[in-house]
Design a protein around this motif. Sequence first.
Motif, PDB file in Angstrom:
ATOM      1  N   GLY A  91       0.835  -1.188   0.000  1.00  0.00           N
ATOM      2  CA  GLY A  91       0.000   0.000   0.000  1.00  0.00           C
ATOM      3  C   GLY A  91       0.873   1.242   0.000  1.00  0.00           C
ATOM      4  N   LEU A  92       0.605   2.162  -0.917  1.00  0.00           N
ATOM      5  CA  LEU A  92       1.429   3.366  -1.075  1.00  0.00           C
ATOM      6  C   LEU A  92       0.752   4.570  -0.438  1.00  0.00           C
ATOM      7  CD1 LEU A  92       3.846   4.910  -2.337  1.00  0.00           C
ATOM      8  CD2 LEU A  92       2.436   5.198  -4.396  1.00  0.00           C
ATOM      9  N   VAL A  93       1.464   5.235   0.465  1.00  0.00           N
ATOM     10  CA  VAL A  93       1.056   6.548   0.971  1.00  0.00           C
ATOM     11  C   VAL A  93       1.907   7.566   0.227  1.00  0.00           C
ATOM     12  CG1 VAL A  93       0.868   8.047   2.978  1.00  0.00           C
ATOM     13  CG2 VAL A  93       0.501   5.591   3.234  1.00  0.00           C
ATOM     14  N   PRO A  94       1.338   8.310  -0.728  1.00  0.00           N
ATOM     15  CA  PRO A  94       2.157   9.164  -1.591  1.00  0.00           C
ATOM     16  C   PRO A  94       2.561  10.462  -0.910  1.00  0.00           C
ATOM     17  CG  PRO A  94      -0.140   9.435  -2.158  1.00  0.00           C
ATOM     18  CD  PRO A  94      -0.090   8.366  -1.093  1.00  0.00           C
ATOM     19  N   GLN A  95       3.583  11.085  -1.478  1.00  0.00           N
ATOM     20  CA  GLN A  95       3.978  12.414  -1.041  1.00  0.00           C
ATOM     21  C   GLN A  95       2.893  13.416  -1.444  1.00  0.00           C
ATOM     22  OE1 GLN A  95       7.743  15.498  -1.784  1.00  0.00           O
ATOM     23  NE2 GLN A  95       7.867  13.365  -2.432  1.00  0.00           N
ATOM     24  N   SER A  96       2.596  14.389  -0.578  1.00  0.00           N
ATOM     25  CA  SER A  96       1.557  15.402  -0.829  1.00  0.00           C
ATOM     26  C   SER A  96       0.235  14.733  -1.188  1.00  0.00           C
ATOM     27  CB  SER A  96       1.990  16.359  -1.943  1.00  0.00           C
ATOM     28  OG  SER A  96       3.224  16.973  -1.628  1.00  0.00           O
ATOM     29  N   LEU A 101      -5.237  13.069  -4.899  1.00  0.00           N
ATOM     30  CA  LEU A 101      -6.664  12.761  -4.894  1.00  0.00           C
ATOM     31  C   LEU A 101      -7.337  13.435  -6.085  1.00  0.00           C
ATOM     32  CD1 LEU A 101      -7.367  13.292  -1.079  1.00  0.00           C
ATOM     33  CD2 LEU A 101      -7.111  11.108  -2.285  1.00  0.00           C
ATOM     34  N   THR A 102      -8.338  12.768  -6.660  1.00  0.00           N
ATOM     35  CA  THR A 102      -9.078  13.351  -7.779  1.00  0.00           C
ATOM     36  C   THR A 102      -9.867  14.559  -7.289  1.00  0.00           C
ATOM     37  OG1 THR A 102      -9.304  11.154  -8.761  1.00  0.00           O
ATOM     38  CG2 THR A 102     -10.771  12.878  -9.578  1.00  0.00           C
ATOM     39  N   PRO A 103      -9.636  15.754  -7.823  1.00  0.00           N
ATOM     40  CA  PRO A 103     -10.208  16.972  -7.233  1.00  0.00           C
ATOM     41  C   PRO A 103     -11.722  17.086  -7.354  1.00  0.00           C
ATOM     42  CG  PRO A 103      -9.066  17.480  -9.284  1.00  0.00           C
ATOM     43  CD  PRO A 103      -8.744  16.057  -8.960  1.00  0.00           C
ATOM     44  N   VAL A 104     -12.351  16.366  -8.314  1.00  0.00           N
ATOM     45  CA  VAL A 104     -13.783  16.552  -8.543  1.00  0.00           C
ATOM     46  C   VAL A 104     -14.613  15.417  -7.929  1.00  0.00           C
ATOM     47  CG1 VAL A 104     -13.441  17.914 -10.624  1.00  0.00           C
ATOM     48  CG2 VAL A 104     -13.604  15.417 -10.803  1.00  0.00           C
ATOM     49  N   HIS A 143     -10.175  19.693  -1.914  1.00  0.00           N
ATOM     50  CA  HIS A 143      -9.827  21.064  -1.538  1.00  0.00           C
ATOM     51  C   HIS A 143     -10.463  21.476  -0.218  1.00  0.00           C
ATOM     52  CE1 HIS A 143     -13.800  21.844  -3.355  1.00  0.00           C
ATOM     53  NE2 HIS A 143     -13.811  22.950  -2.621  1.00  0.00           N
ATOM     54  N   GLN A 144     -11.425  20.684   0.272  1.00  0.00           N
ATOM     55  CA  GLN A 144     -12.074  20.978   1.555  1.00  0.00           C
ATOM     56  C   GLN A 144     -11.413  20.236   2.716  1.00  0.00           C
ATOM     57  OE1 GLN A 144     -15.980  19.635   0.213  1.00  0.00           O
ATOM     58  NE2 GLN A 144     -16.726  21.766   0.224  1.00  0.00           N
ATOM     59  N   LEU A 145     -10.414  19.421   2.426  1.00  0.00           N
ATOM     60  CA  LEU A 145      -9.748  18.650   3.468  1.00  0.00           C
ATOM     61  C   LEU A 145      -8.546  19.413   4.013  1.00  0.00           C
ATOM     62  CD1 LEU A 145      -9.646  15.164   1.678  1.00  0.00           C
ATOM     63  CD2 LEU A 145     -11.215  15.854   3.500  1.00  0.00           C
ATOM     64  N   SER A 146      -8.380  19.379   5.321  1.00  0.00           N
ATOM     65  CA  SER A 146      -7.156  19.912   5.920  1.00  0.00           C
ATOM     66  C   SER A 146      -5.995  18.988   5.579  1.00  0.00           C
ATOM     67  CB  SER A 146      -7.319  20.010   7.435  1.00  0.00           C
ATOM     68  OG  SER A 146      -7.421  18.711   8.004  1.00  0.00           O
ATOM     69  N   GLY A 147      -4.781  19.449   5.872  1.00  0.00           N
ATOM     70  CA  GLY A 147      -3.620  18.604   5.603  1.00  0.00           C
ATOM     71  C   GLY A 147      -3.688  17.286   6.345  1.00  0.00           C
ATOM     72  N   GLY A 148      -4.151  17.338   7.599  1.00  0.00           N
ATOM     73  CA  GLY A 148      -4.269  16.118   8.382  1.00  0.00           C
ATOM     74  C   GLY A 148      -5.318  15.170   7.836  1.00  0.00           C
ATOM     75  N   MET A 149      -6.457  15.720   7.390  1.00  0.00           N
ATOM     76  CA  MET A 149      -7.518  14.877   6.817  1.00  0.00           C
ATOM     77  C   MET A 149      -7.059  14.231   5.512  1.00  0.00           C
ATOM     78  SD  MET A 149     -11.034  17.013   7.389  1.00  0.00           S
ATOM     79  CE  MET A 149     -11.694  17.335   9.027  1.00  0.00           C
ATOM     80  N   ALA A 150      -6.385  15.019   4.656  1.00  0.00           N
ATOM     81  CA  ALA A 150      -5.889  14.459   3.398  1.00  0.00           C
ATOM     82  C   ALA A 150      -4.902  13.329   3.671  1.00  0.00           C
ATOM     83  CB  ALA A 150      -5.237  15.550   2.562  1.00  0.00           C
ATOM     84  N   GLN A 151      -4.070  13.506   4.702  1.00  0.00           N
ATOM     85  CA  GLN A 151      -3.122  12.456   5.053  1.00  0.00           C
ATOM     86  C   GLN A 151      -3.855  11.196   5.495  1.00  0.00           C
ATOM     87  OE1 GLN A 151       0.486  12.726   4.957  1.00  0.00           O
ATOM     88  NE2 GLN A 151       0.098  10.532   5.048  1.00  0.00           N
ATOM     89  N   ARG A 152      -4.930  11.357   6.267  1.00  0.00           N
ATOM     90  CA  ARG A 152      -5.686  10.191   6.734  1.00  0.00           C
ATOM     91  C   ARG A 152      -6.419   9.503   5.580  1.00  0.00           C
ATOM     92  NH1 ARG A 152      -6.638  13.954  11.035  1.00  0.00           N
ATOM     93  NH2 ARG A 152      -5.535  13.293  12.917  1.00  0.00           N
ATOM     94  N   VAL A 153      -6.920  10.288   4.627  1.00  0.00           N
ATOM     95  CA  VAL A 153      -7.543   9.679   3.441  1.00  0.00           C
ATOM     96  C   VAL A 153      -6.513   8.856   2.676  1.00  0.00           C
ATOM     97  CG1 VAL A 153      -8.623  10.147   1.213  1.00  0.00           C
ATOM     98  CG2 VAL A 153      -9.354  11.423   3.235  1.00  0.00           C
ATOM     99  N   ALA A 168       5.509   4.494   2.637  1.00  0.00           N
ATOM    100  CA  ALA A 168       5.150   5.900   2.832  1.00  0.00           C
ATOM    101  C   ALA A 168       6.262   6.773   2.266  1.00  0.00           C
ATOM    102  CB  ALA A 168       4.927   6.197   4.308  1.00  0.00           C
ATOM    103  N   ASP A 169       5.962   7.502   1.190  1.00  0.00           N
ATOM    104  CA  ASP A 169       6.948   8.324   0.495  1.00  0.00           C
ATOM    105  C   ASP A 169       6.848   9.766   0.979  1.00  0.00           C
ATOM    106  OD1 ASP A 169       8.804   9.355  -1.244  1.00  0.00           O
ATOM    107  OD2 ASP A 169       7.493   9.305  -2.995  1.00  0.00           O
ATOM    108  N   GLU A 170       7.820  10.196   1.767  1.00  0.00           N
ATOM    109  CA  GLU A 170       7.844  11.546   2.329  1.00  0.00           C
ATOM    110  C   GLU A 170       6.477  11.907   2.932  1.00  0.00           C
ATOM    111  OE1 GLU A 170      10.467  13.186   2.767  1.00  0.00           O
ATOM    112  OE2 GLU A 170      11.919  12.782   1.188  1.00  0.00           O
ATOM    113  N   PRO A 171       5.990  11.138   3.894  1.00  0.00           N
ATOM    114  CA  PRO A 171       4.623  11.356   4.399  1.00  0.00           C
ATOM    115  C   PRO A 171       4.446  12.620   5.214  1.00  0.00           C
ATOM    116  CG  PRO A 171       5.751   9.723   5.740  1.00  0.00           C
ATOM    117  CD  PRO A 171       6.669  10.026   4.579  1.00  0.00           C
ATOM    118  N   THR A 172       5.535  13.326   5.569  1.00  0.00           N
ATOM    119  CA  THR A 172       5.405  14.515   6.408  1.00  0.00           C
ATOM    120  C   THR A 172       5.610  15.810   5.634  1.00  0.00           C
ATOM    121  OG1 THR A 172       7.748  14.456   7.039  1.00  0.00           O
ATOM    122  CG2 THR A 172       6.209  13.200   8.397  1.00  0.00           C
TER     123      THR A 172
END
Length: 298
Positions: A91-96, A101-104, A143-153, A168-172
Amino acid sequence: MKLRVDGLSVRFRIPGAVVHAVTDARFELREGRCLAVVGESGCGKSVMAHALLGLLPGNVTVTGHAWLDSLDLVAAPEKVLARQVRGRLIGLVPQSPAAHLTPVRTARAQLAETLRELGRAETPDALAERAGLRPQDLDRYPHQLSGGMAQRVANALALAGDPPLILADEPTTGLDRPLVDATMAELRRLCDEGRAVLIITHDLRAAEQVADDIAVMYASRIVERSEAGAFFAGPRHPYAKGLLDALPSRRFEPIPGQPPELTRLPDGCAFRPRCPQATPACEDRPDMNEKGVACHHA
């Protein structure tokens, strides 16, 4: 589950040059342990991680082996990587994460699609709960997710196929310190549940929070492998010592000079021009010794 990387090398061909992105990487990672690969930006960490998943462009040559139990990831065809490895075994946790995530589409729609493609019966709400998200968070767009929420998604997407290995590629990257701490705690929890976790990072403080083992990369090569406690107590390679001495909590002294270009690696030890311990012996490239250090003077 065991990951064994043996002699992995990655070369990119560009007009007029060859990029030596990864050279002869060797390490092992078992379930229940976390390995952090650390080093300055541009040393080849992320390329090495993406090579394990076959996520590299067409101008690349990958040699060596990366065994995931009995499957060689380097030799595996794209169909095997797509249907058996990505999402299911790794399972890959990508950088940024927000940028991936698909914006729409809402987070819920993207989780549901991932679960469907992986043939999982779990619901998006149940998966989100495992990643520390509330059900109502899933109805938001990226675009409605905080940085922490996007990380959890991103964590939830990586967990969708219940893979034994999390990469996890540069997860922070781009997170403030409280979110860094929370992200590291989540990765440590996954490891404590029995998964193997491979973290690619230049954040040594984050690595110290979570890692069982450390691999230090410099100019495409792993130059030190060590248990995390021993590494942070006393690194043995001069470059590794310089990384720790640059931390504000330590001496706060930067390593002089710049890393070499990966298209023009010097002969011998690549760290020689920046190393205070360099001698004529360093004109010969040092191999990794039995103590896990590639240095003539370790």
